[in-house]
Design an enzyme around this catalytic site. Structure first.
Site, short mmCIF file in Angstrom:
data_model
loop_
_atom_site.label_atom_id
_atom_site.label_comp_id
_atom_site.label_asym_id
_atom_site.label_seq_id
_atom_site.Cartn_x
_atom_site.Cartn_y
_atom_site.Cartn_z
CB ILE A 1 21.23 -9.30 -2.62
CG1 ILE A 1 21.50 -10.72 -2.11
CG2 ILE A 1 19.75 -8.99 -2.54
CD1 ILE A 1 20.97 -11.82 -3.03
CB SER B 1 23.01 -2.47 -1.39
OG SER B 1 22.88 -3.47 -0.40
CG ASP C 1 14.63 3.20 2.30
OD1 ASP C 1 14.94 2.53 3.29
OD2 ASP C 1 13.52 3.10 1.72
CE1 TYR D 1 17.60 -4.93 12.92
CE2 TYR D 1 16.18 -4.22 11.12
CZ TYR D 1 17.43 -4.55 11.60
OH TYR D 1 18.52 -4.49 10.76
CG HIS E 1 16.65 -10.58 -2.21
ND1 HIS E 1 17.35 -11.70 -1.82
CD2 HIS E 1 16.70 -9.73 -1.15
CE1 HIS E 1 17.81 -11.54 -0.59
NE2 HIS E 1 17.43 -10.35 -0.17
CB CYS F 1 16.00 -10.91 3.12
SG CYS F 1 15.41 -9.22 3.03
CG HIS G 1 2.95 -24.79 -2.54
ND1 HIS G 1 3.46 -25.66 -3.47
CD2 HIS G 1 2.94 -25.45 -1.36
CE1 HIS G 1 3.72 -26.83 -2.89
NE2 HIS G 1 3.42 -26.72 -1.62
CG ASP H 1 0.91 -18.81 -8.45
OD1 ASP H 1 0.95 -19.40 -9.55
OD2 ASP H 1 -0.06 -18.10 -8.08
CG HIS I 1 21.85 -8.35 8.87
ND1 HIS I 1 21.77 -6.99 8.96
CD2 HIS I 1 20.85 -8.71 8.04
CE1 HIS I 1 20.76 -6.55 8.23
NE2 HIS I 1 20.19 -7.57 7.65
#
Length: 553
Positions: A226, A228, A284, A307, A436, A438, A447, A451, A490
């Site tokens: 992906i 990193s 970052d 989180y 990408h 996630c 949809h 698009d 993760h």
């Protein structure tokens, strides 16, 4: 949110059940982040065990119209007039007018001055910011300053107005409105112009994929990651020392180059088809770009909870956004020269930059997003000119910005998808655009994802127990390249080749092998190299096994 009749009934039943337990207590129900729907408001007002109601009057101004029609006598109204979700100083005079409007409806003694929501979503204290310039700092209010604003409004509302504080606040508001740092006429004109087109690439994705395959010559089930690779303590140290000017430009570039070489060599040894450089130069995925765009500012200690125990330090978008110079071309060109295989140029998309920043509140969010999109468009086209043939534009936070209310979701998705298309509408058919996403539920917006018209999308799948695949079982057709993640990055757990093979076979049950990519769920920056090497080795082995089976069949 939009609650149906049965949900509202369950809500009422729950409070009826608690009524005896709540007797003798002062119960406040606080609701925030949007207007309260009329039926939900009616249900709230019918509750008997409640002392007061709290409303977000920053993002829910229409709620005032409901309050005018019906607010129960004797109840307290907690008026959320100070924004708990952003870092801009409150317009005290405007908030005082709102409070006075409420006074006319429910009475002064029943109005409590409050923030619009908890202060979890904003940074702690401006006192900790010693690097922000004086003018910009005067436009801001972190949690500690918001408490002062609440108190100032409450005192003024009760007749003890601090005239000096209000005058100072008015001057700061005027300073922000008139500052040349905020408005760039050329950018405003560019955004006005782009609204006249929907910015679709001129060729259908199926035709583009054929042109790209002819140029890239990838095998069936191409493998990639992906973006990193592990961010080691040494990498973080060298970036920190470079930022503090303790390391020269030459030494810093040499260190990053050596890290690239290590990452490229590892991927080539593993047999990965489309490579990444590992993002060793990036702290970052939003801050790296924001530091190179005009209209952004950065705090030293403006941390907010993301989180769990993870915290982030969002950039502040205070003005019109432009790209003064190329941001990634030097690094991507360096990495591409290390290999004969395709090397992805890695960019963060405009919607993700927007949703993971503190955004200016003096113009609509979509206007700011379009400005960022134009800056990323310039970068995409410069990467293409430098010979980068695969460019990934991450939109990890697309779903995250979806409004709570269904009536507002289409407008958001329309402009968010449009912003993504702006970034890559000018590239050649042979340039392959990846995106990408996630850690969200994507099935209800599939949809809109289609698009976006990306050539390839890599998307989280394993961590959510392959819920994404259900949308294809239900008959949704996806004609572009797609890589549902084959393992959860993760977790330190290393998936076996057999497990990944089983996952790929599940994908092939609903997706054509001609469009399927094989990749992890997300980037690898949080993992150790020992984990990465073993997991990717198993991933490539699984892809090669199924590839050989497909060739035989």
């Amino acid at each position: 949110m939009d609650l149906d009749t049965s949900q509202l009934q369950a809500f009422s039943d729950a409070y009826s059940y608690m009524e005896s337990s709540l007797a003798g207590l002062n119960v406040l129900i606080a609701t925030y982040f949007s207007d309260v729907p009329a039926e939900a408001y009616k249900t709230l007002m019918s509750l008997k065990c409640v002392t007061g109601f709290g409303f977000d009057l920053v993002r829910g101004l229409e709620t005032i119209d409901l309050i005018k029609v019906n607010f129960p006598r004797g109840k307290l109204l907690f008026a959320g007039v100070v924004d708990g979700r952003n870092i801009w100083a409150n317009d005290l005079s405007a908030s005082l007018k709102t409070l006075q409007t409420l006074e006319d409806i429910v009475g002064k003694e029943k109005v409590v001055v409050s923030t619009s929501c908890s202060l979890l979503h904003t940074a702690v204290d401006l006192v900790n910011e010693i690097k922000l310039d004086k003018e910009l700092k005067s436009w801001l209010a972190f949690a500690a300053q918001k408490v002062i604003e609440v108190n100032a409004l409450a005192k003024s509302f009760s007749g003890a107005k601090d005239e000096a504080l209000f005058a100072s606040n008015s001057m700061r508001q005027a300073s922000r409105r008139s500052s040349p740092r905020v408005t760039n006429a050329a950018v405003q004109q560019d955004v006005a112009t782009i609204k006249k087109s929907d910015h679709r690439r001129s060729t259908e994705v199926s035709v583009r994929l054929q042109a790209q395959q002819k140029k890239l010559n990838l095998p069936a089930l191409p493998t990639t990651t992906i973006g990193s690779f592990p961010q080691t303590a040494d990498l973080r140290r060298i970036r920190r020392e470079f930022k503090a000017k303790k390391v020269s430009d030459i030494d810093y570039v040499q260190t990053i180059k050596e890290e690239y070489e290590k990452v490229v060599k590892l991927q080539e040894e593993l047999g990965i088809d489309v490579l990444v450089h590992g993002e060793a130069e990036r702290n970052d995925m939003v801050e790296f770009f924001g530091e190179q765009l005009s209209g952004f500012a950065f705090t030293s200690n403006g941390w907010v909870q993301s989180y769990g125990s993870r915290c982030v330090k969002p950039p502040i978008i205070f003005g019109d956004v432009t790209r003064p110079k190329a941001m990634t071309v030097f690094w991507s060109s360096m990495a591409q020269k290390m290999t004969q295989r395709p090397m992805k140029g890695m960019l963060t998309g405009p919607v993700t930059i927007l949703n993971w920043s503190f955004v200016r509140n003096d113009q609509p969010r979509h206007e700011t997003c379009f400005q960022i999109a134009l800056a990323i468009k310039d970068e995409v086209e410069d990467l293409e000119k430098a010979g980068v043939t695969v460019i990934q534009i991450d939109e990890a936070a697309l779903r995250e910005g979806l409004p709570l209310r269904k009536s507002e979701q289409k407008f958001y998705l329309d402009w968010a998808v449009h912003a993504f298309r702006i970034t890559n509408c000018g590239v050649q058919d042979t340039t392959q655009i990846h995106t990408h996403m996630c850690y969200s539920n994507f099935n209800d917006i599939i949809h809109s994802i289609i698009d976006m018209d990306a050539d390839v999308i890599t998307i989280e799948n394993s961590r959510s127990d392959e819920k994404l695949l259900s949308v294809f079982h239900e008959g949704v057709k996806y004609g572009a390249g797609i890589g549902p993640g084959v393992y959860d990055i993760h977790s330190p757990r290393i998936p076996s080749a057999e497990e990944i093979t089983e996952r790929i076979n599940k994908m092939l049950a609903v997706l054509d092998s001609k469009v399927l990519w094989v990749n992890p769920d997300c980037g690898l920056k949080t993992r150790k190299y020992s984990e990465v090497k073993s997991a990717l080795s198993n991933m490539v082995s699984a892809a090669k096994l199924i590839r050989s089976q497909l060739n035989k069949s």
